[in-house]
Write a protein that holds these residues in place. Structure first.
Motif, mmCIF file in Angstrom:
data_model
loop_
_atom_site.group_PDB
_atom_site.id
_atom_site.type_symbol
_atom_site.label_atom_id
_atom_site.label_comp_id
_atom_site.label_asym_id
_atom_site.label_seq_id
_atom_site.Cartn_x
_atom_site.Cartn_y
_atom_site.Cartn_z
ATOM 1 N N ARG A 66 55.983 14.070 43.920
ATOM 2 C CA ARG A 66 57.189 12.922 43.275
ATOM 3 C C ARG A 66 56.481 13.164 42.029
ATOM 4 O O ARG A 66 57.857 13.384 41.782
ATOM 5 C CB ARG A 66 56.053 11.282 43.533
ATOM 6 C CG ARG A 66 57.063 10.311 42.503
ATOM 7 C CD ARG A 66 55.990 9.439 42.476
ATOM 8 N NE ARG A 66 54.935 9.563 42.025
ATOM 9 C CZ ARG A 66 53.959 9.189 41.510
ATOM 10 N NH1 ARG A 66 53.716 8.197 41.989
ATOM 11 N NH2 ARG A 66 52.828 9.280 40.447
ATOM 12 N N ASP A 67 56.223 13.860 41.427
ATOM 13 C CA ASP A 67 56.100 14.216 39.894
ATOM 14 C C ASP A 67 56.659 15.671 38.980
ATOM 15 O O ASP A 67 57.352 15.416 38.554
ATOM 16 C CB ASP A 67 54.364 13.987 39.746
ATOM 17 C CG ASP A 67 54.352 12.285 39.121
ATOM 18 O OD1 ASP A 67 55.346 11.384 39.933
ATOM 19 O OD2 ASP A 67 53.092 12.086 38.803
ATOM 20 N N ASP A 68 56.474 16.462 40.008
ATOM 21 C CA ASP A 68 56.708 18.244 39.979
ATOM 22 C C ASP A 68 57.733 18.038 41.179
ATOM 23 O O ASP A 68 58.236 19.408 40.951
ATOM 24 C CB ASP A 68 55.028 18.220 39.991
ATOM 25 C CG ASP A 68 54.442 18.176 39.159
ATOM 26 O OD1 ASP A 68 54.657 17.328 37.815
ATOM 27 O OD2 ASP A 68 53.379 17.567 39.412
ATOM 28 N N GLY A 69 57.697 17.587 42.016
ATOM 29 C CA GLY A 69 58.375 18.112 43.648
ATOM 30 C C GLY A 69 57.824 19.468 44.908
ATOM 31 O O GLY A 69 57.053 19.976 44.350
ATOM 32 N N ALA A 75 43.472 6.940 54.771
ATOM 33 C CA ALA A 75 43.649 7.284 53.694
ATOM 34 C C ALA A 75 44.757 8.437 53.688
ATOM 35 O O ALA A 75 45.379 9.504 52.520
ATOM 36 C CB ALA A 75 42.580 7.543 53.091
ATOM 37 N N SER A 76 44.540 9.413 54.405
ATOM 38 C CA SER A 76 45.400 10.909 54.604
ATOM 39 C C SER A 76 47.116 10.654 54.274
ATOM 40 O O SER A 76 47.892 10.918 53.709
ATOM 41 C CB SER A 76 45.221 11.567 56.147
ATOM 42 O OG SER A 76 46.228 12.598 56.038
ATOM 43 N N THR A 77 47.064 9.385 55.860
ATOM 44 C CA THR A 77 49.070 8.907 55.283
ATOM 45 C C THR A 77 49.269 8.559 54.152
ATOM 46 O O THR A 77 50.617 9.380 53.347
ATOM 47 C CB THR A 77 49.541 8.024 56.632
ATOM 48 O OG1 THR A 77 48.386 8.369 57.337
ATOM 49 C CG2 THR A 77 50.698 7.683 57.034
ATOM 50 N N GLY A 78 48.745 7.808 53.435
ATOM 51 C CA GLY A 78 48.713 7.036 52.088
ATOM 52 C C GLY A 78 48.833 8.284 50.799
ATOM 53 O O GLY A 78 49.691 8.458 49.895
ATOM 54 N N SER A 79 48.854 9.638 50.995
ATOM 55 C CA SER A 79 47.738 10.600 49.589
ATOM 56 C C SER A 79 48.883 11.378 50.613
ATOM 57 O O SER A 79 48.690 12.418 49.880
ATOM 58 C CB SER A 79 46.975 10.905 49.674
ATOM 59 O OG SER A 79 46.530 11.896 51.323
ATOM 60 N N ARG A 80 49.442 11.558 51.564
ATOM 61 C CA ARG A 80 50.591 12.372 51.962
ATOM 62 C C ARG A 80 52.112 12.428 52.014
ATOM 63 O O ARG A 80 52.089 10.942 52.404
ATOM 64 C CB ARG A 80 50.121 13.687 52.982
ATOM 65 C CG ARG A 80 49.021 13.498 53.722
ATOM 66 C CD ARG A 80 48.504 14.848 52.673
ATOM 67 N NE ARG A 80 47.202 14.979 53.213
ATOM 68 C CZ ARG A 80 46.506 15.808 52.626
ATOM 69 N NH1 ARG A 80 47.019 17.170 52.226
ATOM 70 N NH2 ARG A 80 45.709 16.324 53.112
ATOM 71 N N PRO A 81 53.093 12.818 51.325
ATOM 72 C CA PRO A 81 54.076 13.087 51.280
ATOM 73 C C PRO A 81 55.300 12.899 51.904
ATOM 74 O O PRO A 81 54.841 13.431 53.134
ATOM 75 C CB PRO A 81 54.505 13.795 50.165
ATOM 76 C CG PRO A 81 53.974 14.611 50.775
ATOM 77 C CD PRO A 81 52.571 14.442 51.379
ATOM 78 N N ALA A 91 44.710 19.784 40.057
ATOM 79 C CA ALA A 91 45.863 18.991 39.434
ATOM 80 C C ALA A 91 45.607 17.777 39.020
ATOM 81 O O ALA A 91 46.423 16.947 38.326
ATOM 82 C CB ALA A 91 47.232 18.547 41.190
ATOM 83 N N GLY A 92 44.945 17.092 39.470
ATOM 84 C CA GLY A 92 44.133 15.971 38.943
ATOM 85 C C GLY A 92 45.412 14.590 39.608
ATOM 86 O O GLY A 92 44.484 13.962 39.034
ATOM 87 N N LYS A 93 45.678 15.244 40.805
ATOM 88 C CA LYS A 93 45.965 14.094 41.885
ATOM 89 C C LYS A 93 46.642 14.279 42.821
ATOM 90 O O LYS A 93 46.380 15.606 43.689
ATOM 91 C CB LYS A 93 47.725 13.600 41.366
ATOM 92 C CG LYS A 93 48.727 14.814 40.298
ATOM 93 C CD LYS A 93 49.788 14.336 39.558
ATOM 94 C CE LYS A 93 50.254 16.014 38.890
ATOM 95 N NZ LYS A 93 51.789 15.419 37.592
ATOM 96 N N SER A 94 47.118 13.190 43.721
ATOM 97 C CA SER A 94 47.480 13.314 45.334
ATOM 98 C C SER A 94 48.191 14.592 45.193
ATOM 99 O O SER A 94 49.473 14.401 44.367
ATOM 100 C CB SER A 94 47.098 11.847 45.790
ATOM 101 O OG SER A 94 48.409 11.849 45.178
ATOM 102 N N ILE A 95 48.500 15.038 46.814
ATOM 103 C CA ILE A 95 50.038 15.743 46.799
ATOM 104 C C ILE A 95 51.195 14.434 46.827
ATOM 105 O O ILE A 95 51.997 15.300 46.780
ATOM 106 C CB ILE A 95 49.007 16.278 48.185
ATOM 107 C CG1 ILE A 95 48.459 16.987 48.297
ATOM 108 C CG2 ILE A 95 50.332 16.980 48.889
ATOM 109 C CD1 ILE A 95 47.949 17.798 49.788
ATOM 110 N N ALA A 96 51.214 13.718 47.474
ATOM 111 C CA ALA A 96 52.111 12.922 47.524
ATOM 112 C C ALA A 96 52.421 12.948 45.855
ATOM 113 O O ALA A 96 53.899 12.861 45.271
ATOM 114 C CB ALA A 96 51.910 11.578 48.309
ATOM 115 N N GLU A 97 51.313 12.631 45.236
ATOM 116 C CA GLU A 97 51.679 12.654 43.239
ATOM 117 C C GLU A 97 52.319 13.695 42.923
ATOM 118 O O GLU A 97 53.274 13.531 42.303
ATOM 119 C CB GLU A 97 50.389 11.865 42.879
ATOM 120 C CG GLU A 97 50.529 10.301 42.969
ATOM 121 C CD GLU A 97 48.939 10.212 42.696
ATOM 122 O OE1 GLU A 97 48.664 9.392 41.599
ATOM 123 O OE2 GLU A 97 47.919 10.966 42.172
#
Length: 186
Positions: free
Chosen positions: A57-60, A124-130, A48-54
């Motif tokens: 956020r972006d795609d649902g 790092a994990s917490t910030g990249s996970r929604p 995807a080229g982006k984090s799971i959180a992104e």
């Protein structure tokens, strides 16, 4: 050639909530077996080229779950691989079935307190996970675990508690369940 309960071509899938040790244990298990290791969350981020959180956020969440299902389906079709699946991979009945058909499914568990402590120690994990619920961390972990418990249970070949064990001890226990002598690949 290494055989696990008589089978030489299979997949071992690790399931469980985040911070239960899937990636750490998976890498060590794959090394001991002489197999490849795949972390599906890492694969999804790379594709995807982006984090799971992104992605959330972006795609649902629905789009993320579809990416997760496709990635797991691809990895489960391989042989002699240890897969660390995302914590929600078991939400899809099709994915649970594919995991079971591909080989043993190992459910790594930990108490809520242990999970929260591990998550707090890994910023790092917490910030990249929604957030999955919009609640505080303890409430979220409790809520999500309660919802997913029957699905993890349904998918699992066996369960291992990770609270008070090292990764090496957990891998020893997995290998014992798999019928492999400690020491690794043949």
């Amino acid at each position: 050639m290494l055989r696990i309960n008589g089978n030489t071509n299979m997949v071992v899938t690790l399931i469980g909530y985040r911070a239960t040790g899937k990636s750490t244990v998976g890498r060590l298990l794959a090394s001991r077996l002489g197999w490849e290791f795949v972390d599906t969350d890492e694969q999804i981020v790379n594709v995807a080229g982006k984090s799971i959180a992104e992605i959330f956020r972006d795609d649902g969440e629905q789009d993320f779950r579809e990416l997760e299902r496709r990635q797991l389906q691809q990895e489960l079709s391989r042989e002699r691989v240890v897969i660390s699946s995302g914590g929600g991979a078991i939400l899809s009945p099709q994915t649970r079935r594919l995991m079971q058909e591909s080989g043993p499914v190992v459910w790594l568990t930990a108490k809520v307190e242990t999970i929260v402590q591990r998550l707090n120690e890994d910023s790092a994990s917490t910030g990249s996970r929604p957030s999955l619920t919009g609640r505080g961390l303890v409430e979220e972990v409790e809520s999500v675990l309660q919802t997913r418990f029957p699905l993890y249970s349904e998918a699992a070949s066996f369960q291992i508690e990770t609270d008070a064990q090292t990764a090496e001890q957990i891998v020893d226990e997995i290998m014992s369940h798999l019928g492999v002598e400690n020491g690794g690949a043949a």
